[in-house]
Design an enzyme around this catalytic site. Structure first.
Site, short mmCIF file in Angstrom:
data_model
loop_
_atom_site.label_atom_id
_atom_site.label_comp_id
_atom_site.label_asym_id
_atom_site.label_seq_id
_atom_site.Cartn_x
_atom_site.Cartn_y
_atom_site.Cartn_z
N ASP A 136 11.82 56.56 15.22
CA ASP A 136 10.45 56.81 15.36
C ASP A 136 10.14 58.66 15.05
OD1 ASP A 136 11.94 58.50 17.36
OD2 ASP A 136 11.67 56.48 18.97
N LYS A 158 5.94 55.32 18.48
CA LYS A 158 5.11 55.13 19.16
C LYS A 158 4.16 56.55 19.33
CE LYS A 158 7.86 52.61 22.14
NZ LYS A 158 9.27 53.11 23.02
N MET A 269 6.44 65.58 27.39
CA MET A 269 5.45 64.64 28.41
C MET A 269 4.27 65.50 29.20
SD MET A 269 7.17 60.83 27.91
CE MET A 269 8.59 61.55 28.37
N1 SAH Z 1 14.14 61.79 24.40
C1 SAH Z 1 14.26 63.12 23.78
C2 SAH Z 1 12.82 63.57 24.72
C3 SAH Z 1 11.88 61.89 24.59
S1 SAH Z 1 10.44 62.04 25.43
C4 SAH Z 1 14.59 64.72 23.86
O1 SAH Z 1 16.02 64.31 24.60
O2 SAH Z 1 14.05 65.60 23.55
C5 SAH Z 1 9.24 62.95 24.13
C6 SAH Z 1 9.24 63.65 24.48
O3 SAH Z 1 10.01 65.28 24.47
C7 SAH Z 1 7.67 65.22 23.81
O4 SAH Z 1 6.73 64.01 24.11
C8 SAH Z 1 7.66 66.13 23.93
O5 SAH Z 1 7.97 66.65 25.11
C9 SAH Z 1 9.29 66.12 24.25
N2 SAH Z 1 9.85 66.44 22.19
C10 SAH Z 1 9.84 65.54 21.65
N3 SAH Z 1 10.58 66.64 20.84
C11 SAH Z 1 9.38 67.93 20.42
C12 SAH Z 1 9.33 69.03 19.29
N4 SAH Z 1 10.09 69.30 17.80
N5 SAH Z 1 7.80 69.64 19.74
C13 SAH Z 1 7.94 70.08 21.36
N6 SAH Z 1 8.58 68.93 21.73
C14 SAH Z 1 9.16 67.52 21.54
#
Ligand code: SAH
Length: 355
Positions: A136, A158, A269
């Site tokens: 994704d 998504k 999120m």
């Molecule tokens: N498994 C992921 C999180 C998935 S939920 C982790 O450990 O990072 C998805 C959320 O992660 C997004 O809505 C945002 O809040 C955050 N996120 C992931 N990558 C990001 C990025 N490069 N910059 C800002 N927020 C990020």
């Protein structure tokens, strides 16, 4: 273009070369894909009986893929002797490779916050060995053709409010591809077990009897605040940090517990539910002056940090038009932000602090 056999450091430039690959269909599938991806014109024979010396015309390299347990039929290694002999006579280089291990499997990989150099060494190695990658857009998807040169790449991404492939369908696809005998890599943003539904995907594989392993990744919950210069803990300031999902509004009890716990609150999120979160935390007793940072698109050229406070966060996020993906950081550690030189009033008069 280059090709990298599994488990070795050999890199071949085969653009414009004709390569003959000998080996049964299942055994040789990864080799064929790798040399094709490396720019070679690939000629195939699946059984020794198909060999004819004319097939070697214009061939620069012959690769014999050895297999003992191939579903397409076991071939005695000695049966390739006439082919090897013909190559020797014509001074055509011959390489031997082991077949891809039989049987499908799944590797769940944490892709980190979106850039290739924040992938782990183990993640890169698994990608190199992948037959299929389901990805994704939160992981480092742009360089996948180079990272997984032999793999079929499937975007199951998504975007908020838009679900091209449902979670159930992703899991079905993962299982179906593994049952075809492929090494399936499920590449996820950040760490697979932090709001990534990685646990569910592991359980689906286990229930289907498919071997599954995970490779942890750098989670955006720590790495994205860090990209804005914000440490989630700081001696004497915050000795705990709590990571919450803003996908659904938090309950009153959760907000109360968060406010009482102190420390840093990191919200993933959280853009859509920012109004409920900030007003809920204030009702639960946090001061409106508690600093808040919204870090959008961490590690990308569009990375941007908006610094505000609990009382003004919704207005500031609206003025700055903050959008997903973003990490919201609430707590005194926000004052460590690299650009946090100005007073909150000054910051609010120019709500965009771009770093
Ligand atoms: N498994 C992921 C999180 C998935 S939920 C982790 O450990 O990072 C998805 C959320 O992660 C997004 O809505 C945002 O809040 C955050 N996120 C992931 N990558 C990001 C990025 N490069 N910059 C800002 N927020 C990020």
């Amino acid at each position: 273009m280059s090709t990298q056999p599994t488990g070795t450091e050999l890199i071949l430039d085969c653009a414009g070369l004709t390569v003959l690959i000998a080996g049964t269909t299942t055994a040789a599938r990864r080799t064929v894909r790798r040399y094709s991806a490396g720019g070679a014109t690939v000629r195939r024979i699946a059984t020794p009986g198909q060999f004819h010396p004319r097939l070697l015309d214009a061939v620069s390299l012959t690769v014999v893929v050895e297999s003992s347990d191939d579903v397409g039929g076991v071939i005695d290694e000695n049966s390739w002797a006439p082919l090897r002999e013909a190559c020797r006579e014509r001074r055509i280089l011959t390489a031997s490779e082991e077949a891809a291990p039989p049987g499908g499997r799944v590797t769940l990989i944490g892709g980190g916050p979106g850039v290739e150099d924040l992938l782990t060494v183990r993640a890169k190695q698994s990608l190199r060995e992948a037959d299929v990658v389901l990805y994704d857009r939160l992981g480092p998807y742009r360089t996948l053709p180079q990272l997984a040169p032999g793999a079929e790449l499937i975007d199951v991404g998504k975007t908020p409010g838009h679900h091209p492939v449902s979670q159930t369908d992703i899991e079905k696809l993962m299982v179906a591809k593994a049952r075809e005998g492929h090494h399936v890599v499920r590449l996820k943003g950040g760490d697979p077990f932090v709001f990534g539904r990685g646990g569910e995907e592991v359980n689906t594989c286990v229930a289907a009897g498919i071997p599954v392993t995970t490779v942890p990744g750098i989670s955006s919950s720590i790495a994205v605040p860090a990209a804005a210069g914000i440490p989630v803990t700081y001696r004497g300031v915050a000795h705990a940090f709590t990571v919450v999902s803003g996908h659904q509004p938090l309950t009153e009890q959760e907000l109360d517990a968060l406010a009482k716990l102190g420390g840093t609150i990191v919200v993933l999120m959280g853009i859509g539910t920012l109004p409920q979160l900030t007003s809920g935390l204030r009702k639960a007793g946090l001061a409106s002056t508690v600093p808040v940072a919204i870090v959008e698109k961490g590690y990308s050229p569009e990375q941007r940090t908006t610094v505000t406070n609990l009382g003004e966060a919704v207005t500031a996020a609206g003025l700055a038009r903050c959008t997903s993906p973003a990490v919201v950081v609430i707590g005194e550690v926000v004052r460590q932000h690299r650009d946090f030189q100005a007073t909150l009033e000054q910051v609010l008069s120019r709500p965009l602090v771009v770093s």
